[in-house]
Design a protein around this motif. Structure first.
Motif, PDB file in Angstrom:
ATOM      1  N   THR A  71      57.972  -0.452  46.473  1.00 12.64           N
ATOM      2  CA  THR A  71      57.335   0.025  47.257  1.00 12.64           C
ATOM      3  C   THR A  71      56.710   0.779  47.368  1.00 12.64           C
ATOM      4  O   THR A  71      55.117   0.606  47.720  1.00 12.64           O
ATOM      5  CB  THR A  71      58.185  -0.907  49.196  1.00 12.64           C
ATOM      6  OG1 THR A  71      58.984  -2.032  48.779  1.00 12.64           O
ATOM      7  CG2 THR A  71      56.895  -0.610  50.577  1.00 12.64           C
ATOM      8  N   THR A  72      56.910   1.852  47.567  1.00 14.21           N
ATOM      9  CA  THR A  72      56.346   3.092  47.890  1.00 14.21           C
ATOM     10  C   THR A  72      55.460   3.599  46.714  1.00 14.21           C
ATOM     11  O   THR A  72      54.564   3.696  46.212  1.00 14.21           O
ATOM     12  CB  THR A  72      57.791   4.803  47.735  1.00 14.21           C
ATOM     13  OG1 THR A  72      58.514   4.362  48.680  1.00 14.21           O
ATOM     14  CG2 THR A  72      56.611   5.342  48.023  1.00 14.21           C
TER      15      THR A  72
ATOM     16  N   THR B  30      58.280  19.294  49.933  1.00 14.01           N
ATOM     17  CA  THR B  30      58.215  18.656  51.731  1.00 14.01           C
ATOM     18  C   THR B  30      59.598  17.610  51.420  1.00 14.01           C
ATOM     19  O   THR B  30      59.907  17.210  50.667  1.00 14.01           O
ATOM     20  CB  THR B  30      57.072  17.549  51.294  1.00 14.01           C
ATOM     21  OG1 THR B  30      56.150  18.426  50.889  1.00 14.01           O
ATOM     22  CG2 THR B  30      56.931  16.967  52.063  1.00 14.01           C
ATOM     23  N   LYS B  31      59.945  18.098  52.567  1.00 13.37           N
ATOM     24  CA  LYS B  31      61.147  17.365  52.887  1.00 13.37           C
ATOM     25  C   LYS B  31      60.592  16.219  54.359  1.00 13.37           C
ATOM     26  O   LYS B  31      60.083  15.808  55.021  1.00 13.37           O
ATOM     27  CB  LYS B  31      62.071  17.722  53.777  1.00 13.37           C
ATOM     28  CG  LYS B  31      62.645  19.250  53.197  1.00 13.37           C
ATOM     29  CD  LYS B  31      63.941  19.881  54.001  1.00 13.37           C
ATOM     30  CE  LYS B  31      63.957  21.018  52.988  1.00 13.37           C
ATOM     31  NZ  LYS B  31      64.779  21.881  53.536  1.00 13.37           N
ATOM     32  N   ILE B  32      61.324  14.524  53.518  1.00 18.73           N
ATOM     33  CA  ILE B  32      60.945  13.558  54.674  1.00 18.73           C
ATOM     34  C   ILE B  32      61.820  13.068  55.364  1.00 18.73           C
ATOM     35  O   ILE B  32      63.126  12.784  55.499  1.00 18.73           O
ATOM     36  CB  ILE B  32      60.672  12.507  53.965  1.00 18.73           C
ATOM     37  CG1 ILE B  32      59.751  12.516  52.989  1.00 18.73           C
ATOM     38  CG2 ILE B  32      60.927  10.955  55.140  1.00 18.73           C
ATOM     39  CD1 ILE B  32      58.154  12.670  53.770  1.00 18.73           C
ATOM     40  N   ALA B  33      61.834  13.906  57.118  1.00 27.00           N
ATOM     41  CA  ALA B  33      62.695  13.906  57.860  1.00 27.00           C
ATOM     42  C   ALA B  33      63.756  11.956  58.740  1.00 27.00           C
ATOM     43  O   ALA B  33      61.939  11.356  58.928  1.00 27.00           O
ATOM     44  CB  ALA B  33      63.185  13.931  59.388  1.00 27.00           C
ATOM     45  N   PRO B  34      64.359  11.584  58.749  1.00 30.95           N
ATOM     46  CA  PRO B  34      64.860  10.204  59.176  1.00 30.95           C
ATOM     47  C   PRO B  34      64.411   9.952  60.794  1.00 30.95           C
ATOM     48  O   PRO B  34      64.557  11.346  61.629  1.00 30.95           O
ATOM     49  CB  PRO B  34      66.050   9.521  59.350  1.00 30.95           C
ATOM     50  CG  PRO B  34      66.889  11.094  59.093  1.00 30.95           C
ATOM     51  CD  PRO B  34      65.789  11.937  58.818  1.00 30.95           C
ATOM     52  N   GLY B  35      63.969   8.637  61.314  1.00 27.82           N
ATOM     53  CA  GLY B  35      63.400   8.702  62.414  1.00 27.82           C
ATOM     54  C   GLY B  35      62.413   9.150  63.235  1.00 27.82           C
ATOM     55  O   GLY B  35      62.367   9.600  63.847  1.00 27.82           O
ATOM     56  N   VAL B  36      61.680   9.251  62.830  1.00 28.62           N
ATOM     57  CA  VAL B  36      59.450   9.368  63.313  1.00 28.62           C
ATOM     58  C   VAL B  36      59.465   8.362  63.371  1.00 28.62           C
ATOM     59  O   VAL B  36      59.524   7.493  62.754  1.00 28.62           O
ATOM     60  CB  VAL B  36      59.447  10.293  61.228  1.00 28.62           C
ATOM     61  CG1 VAL B  36      57.763  10.541  62.149  1.00 28.62           C
ATOM     62  CG2 VAL B  36      60.008  12.101  60.861  1.00 28.62           C
ATOM     63  N   CYS B  37      58.821   8.635  64.848  1.00 25.37           N
ATOM     64  CA  CYS B  37      58.446   8.046  65.644  1.00 25.37           C
ATOM     65  C   CYS B  37      56.927   7.429  65.088  1.00 25.37           C
ATOM     66  O   CYS B  37      56.234   8.574  64.618  1.00 25.37           O
ATOM     67  CB  CYS B  37      58.301   8.543  67.340  1.00 25.37           C
ATOM     68  SG  CYS B  37      57.563   6.504  68.017  1.00 25.37           S
TER      69      CYS B  37
ATOM     70  N   HIS C 194      62.955   1.196  57.564  1.00 17.74           N
ATOM     71  CA  HIS C 194      63.184   1.966  56.133  1.00 17.74           C
ATOM     72  C   HIS C 194      61.249   1.807  55.543  1.00 17.74           C
ATOM     73  O   HIS C 194      61.245   2.576  54.751  1.00 17.74           O
ATOM     74  CB  HIS C 194      63.833   0.675  55.181  1.00 17.74           C
ATOM     75  CG  HIS C 194      62.802  -0.563  55.507  1.00 17.74           C
ATOM     76  ND1 HIS C 194      63.065  -1.353  56.104  1.00 17.74           N
ATOM     77  CD2 HIS C 194      63.092  -1.425  54.453  1.00 17.74           C
ATOM     78  CE1 HIS C 194      62.532  -2.613  56.323  1.00 17.74           C
ATOM     79  NE2 HIS C 194      61.821  -2.901  54.625  1.00 17.74           N
ATOM     80  N   ASN C 195      60.915   1.514  55.649  1.00 18.99           N
ATOM     81  CA  ASN C 195      58.785   1.030  55.144  1.00 18.99           C
ATOM     82  C   ASN C 195      58.178   2.295  56.121  1.00 18.99           C
ATOM     83  O   ASN C 195      57.629   2.734  55.591  1.00 18.99           O
ATOM     84  CB  ASN C 195      58.949   0.054  55.782  1.00 18.99           C
ATOM     85  CG  ASN C 195      58.543  -1.217  54.512  1.00 18.99           C
ATOM     86  OD1 ASN C 195      58.458  -0.858  53.176  1.00 18.99           O
ATOM     87  ND2 ASN C 195      58.821  -2.862  55.049  1.00 18.99           N
TER      88      ASN C 195
ATOM     89  N   LEU D 261      56.044   7.640  55.192  1.00 20.98           N
ATOM     90  CA  LEU D 261      55.732   8.716  55.348  1.00 20.98           C
ATOM     91  C   LEU D 261      55.922   9.163  53.371  1.00 20.98           C
ATOM     92  O   LEU D 261      54.833  10.544  53.456  1.00 20.98           O
ATOM     93  CB  LEU D 261      57.148   9.427  55.691  1.00 20.98           C
ATOM     94  CG  LEU D 261      56.790   8.775  57.281  1.00 20.98           C
ATOM     95  CD1 LEU D 261      58.584   9.900  57.916  1.00 20.98           C
ATOM     96  CD2 LEU D 261      55.607   9.991  58.170  1.00 20.98           C
ATOM     97  N   ALA D 262      56.660   8.972  52.863  1.00 21.13           N
ATOM     98  CA  ALA D 262      56.382   9.535  51.100  1.00 21.13           C
ATOM     99  C   ALA D 262      55.205   9.103  50.754  1.00 21.13           C
ATOM    100  O   ALA D 262      54.594   9.758  49.964  1.00 21.13           O
ATOM    101  CB  ALA D 262      57.956   8.847  50.496  1.00 21.13           C
ATOM    102  N   ALA D 263      54.721   7.928  50.876  1.00 23.13           N
ATOM    103  CA  ALA D 263      53.413   7.854  50.323  1.00 23.13           C
ATOM    104  C   ALA D 263      52.307   8.774  50.730  1.00 23.13           C
ATOM    105  O   ALA D 263      51.591   8.793  50.241  1.00 23.13           O
ATOM    106  CB  ALA D 263      52.833   6.132  50.217  1.00 23.13           C
ATOM    107  N   ILE D 264      52.250   8.511  52.563  1.00 24.93           N
ATOM    108  CA  ILE D 264      51.344   9.990  52.775  1.00 24.93           C
ATOM    109  C   ILE D 264      51.570  11.601  51.849  1.00 24.93           C
ATOM    110  O   ILE D 264      50.143  11.668  51.301  1.00 24.93           O
ATOM    111  CB  ILE D 264      51.346   9.741  53.812  1.00 24.93           C
ATOM    112  CG1 ILE D 264      51.446   8.515  54.864  1.00 24.93           C
ATOM    113  CG2 ILE D 264      50.933  10.921  55.109  1.00 24.93           C
ATOM    114  CD1 ILE D 264      51.713   8.532  56.619  1.00 24.93           C
ATOM    115  N   ALA D 265      52.621  11.933  51.933  1.00 23.50           N
ATOM    116  CA  ALA D 265      52.835  13.168  51.366  1.00 23.50           C
ATOM    117  C   ALA D 265      52.878  12.999  50.299  1.00 23.50           C
ATOM    118  O   ALA D 265      51.419  14.094  49.639  1.00 23.50           O
ATOM    119  CB  ALA D 265      54.183  13.524  51.622  1.00 23.50           C
ATOM    120  N   VAL D 266      52.594  12.481  48.960  1.00 20.71           N
ATOM    121  CA  VAL D 266      51.976  12.426  47.361  1.00 20.71           C
ATOM    122  C   VAL D 266      50.420  11.924  47.767  1.00 20.71           C
ATOM    123  O   VAL D 266      49.753  12.582  47.035  1.00 20.71           O
ATOM    124  CB  VAL D 266      52.758  10.735  46.705  1.00 20.71           C
ATOM    125  CG1 VAL D 266      51.953  10.550  45.840  1.00 20.71           C
ATOM    126  CG2 VAL D 266      54.236  10.892  46.793  1.00 20.71           C
TER     127      VAL D 266
END
Length: 434
Positions: free
Chosen positions: A128-129, A246-253, A266-267, A272-277
């Protein structure tokens, strides 16, 4: 296709001739290499011969006498079990490099127009990512294509023009066969136990994933989800990279309401990972938002296949372990859950916290009875045995506003050819209800 002049005149042994293996074979031959090839499946070998690829540079062989060749590399398909392959031990003793098609791509990069590479790995969410990053880039007008574990052999792709971006989904198996891939952006989404039949424990599996960053220049970008301890430890080991980590933390609203194909926690992490990329590659906020809103998702990954009588039917056949099913269970409040197949373990521990969302479970396949035993103390269970029967029972019981979810938490090989075949069978059964 992608080739390299560096392969011309060299000798390679290619083992495994399915998707990536066949693409590797064609690329090596096109570059002028000599190839000794084999596959355990005779029908696959026959197809290669029927395509008239065999000639002075290609030898189909059972590898009995392969040691007589002075090889420049043993090229394995990712599905070949490296840890149980006697040829691999012999190759190591003879100092023959053991590589895969991703390493051949890495070696060919110097001859491609100037470009960047994004490598994405993790236990769950890779496909997906990978597709989402590719879509965002293309939405922004950047030439981009995806390849690797997503089912698109990278060597079969046409080279991108200058400024293009190759987005690679990388399994641990592919990373094991890669030595020099320096990704401009490398991503680790998460780590949970998987594929332990191929590794000497979970730590070895995690170490395989971490090699993606070891191959990378420290000045290039690393993006890591830190929602699990093993991934967080890898991020800690890379802390010296400072602004390049860059660290992607869980639970970001996040407001996911405008992203129809990106529902569930999960999505949120995948997004968030795709945005960071995208940001690391210089994509603007407006293009990122547009890409997220127009992303259509992937087949068999939380794919809505129908809405019948107010009941939504979702195909998540790609969820082949409990850890990848758990986020799907978290995404909806009232679920009729179809699960089962060939289990990768005896428990469903990752799914248990989300069982309050499950109205009823319908178990199928080899793991059906065991999964029913695990679930029965918590939720009503029907031992449906087959997918068709599970769909039929769920259709009678699901009410308007509820969801019927195929998210098997198990492999498909007991009753189906692969997870795609299982997903197609689910869609056909649902469409037959209309």
């Amino acid at each position: 296709m992608i080739t390299s002049r560096a392969w011309a005149g060299k000798r390679y042994a290619v083992l495994g001739l399915a998707r990536s293996g066949a693409a590797t074979l064609r690329a090596l031959l096109a570059a002028g290499a000599e190839v000794l090839a084999h596959d355990d499946d005779w029908e696959t070998v026959k197809q290669i011969r029927d395509r008239k690829l065999e000639g002075t540079q290609l030898f189909i062989d059972d590898f009995t006498d392969w040691l007589e060749f002075e090889l420049d590399g043993l090229v394995l398909s990712p599905g070949v079990p490296l840890n149980r392959l006697p040829l691999a031990e012999v190759a190591r003793e003879m100092n023959v490099p053991i590589i895969g098609d991703i390493e051949l791509f890495a070696l060919a990069r110097a001859e491609l127009p100037p470009h960047k590479v994004v490598g994405i790995t993790g236990t769950n969410g890779k496909s997906t990512t990978t597709a989402l990053v590719t879509h965002i880039l293309q939405t922004a007008g950047i030439p981009a294509l995806m390849g690797g574990n997503i089912g698109l052999p990278i060597l079969a792709q046409e080279p991108l023009p200058e400024g293009g971006v190759y987005v690679l989904e990388l399994s641990s198996y592919q990373i094991d066969l890669t030595q020099t891939l320096d990704c401009d952006v490398a991503v680790l989404l998460n780590l949970t136990p998987d594929h332990l039949d191929r590794y000497d424990g979970f730590e070895a599996y995690a170490a395989s994933k971490a090699r993606l960053f070891a191959m990378q220049s420290p000045a290039h970008e690393a993006i890591i989800g830190i929602g699990d301890t093993p991934s967080a430890l890898i991020a800690r080991d890379l802390s010296a990279r400072a602004e390049h980590l860059t660290k992607i933390a869980p639970g970001v609203c996040m407001d996911q309401s405008r992203w129809p194909a990106l529902q569930g926690p999960h999505n949120a992490q995948n997004a968030l990972a795709a945005i960071a990329v995208a940001k690391a590659l210089g994509v603007g906020e407006a293009d990122i938002d547009r890409g997220l809103e127009t992303f259509a998702g992937l087949p068999h990954r939380m794919e809505r296949v129908a809405t019948l009588g107010g009941v939504a039917w979702y195909d998540d056949s790609k969820a082949t372990n409990p850890e990848s099913t758990a986020p799907a269970l978290a995404a909806f409040p009232r679920i009729h859950w179809i699960l089962g197949g060939r289990a990768k373990g005896d428990d469903l521990d990752a799914c248990l916290p989300h069982l309050p969302h499950v109205v009823r479970a319908y178990t199928i396949g080899e793991a059906g009875r065991r999964f029913a035993e695990v679930l029965r103390p918590h939720v009503p269970v029907a031992e449906a045995e087959t997918l068709d029967r599970a769909v039929a029972i769920a259709a009678r019981e699901a009410q308007r506003g509820e969801v019927v979810l195929l998210s098997p938490a198990a492999a498909s090989f007991d009753q189906f050819r692969d997870y795609e075949d299982r997903g197609r069978a689910f869609r056909a059964a649902v469409e037959a209800l209309a």
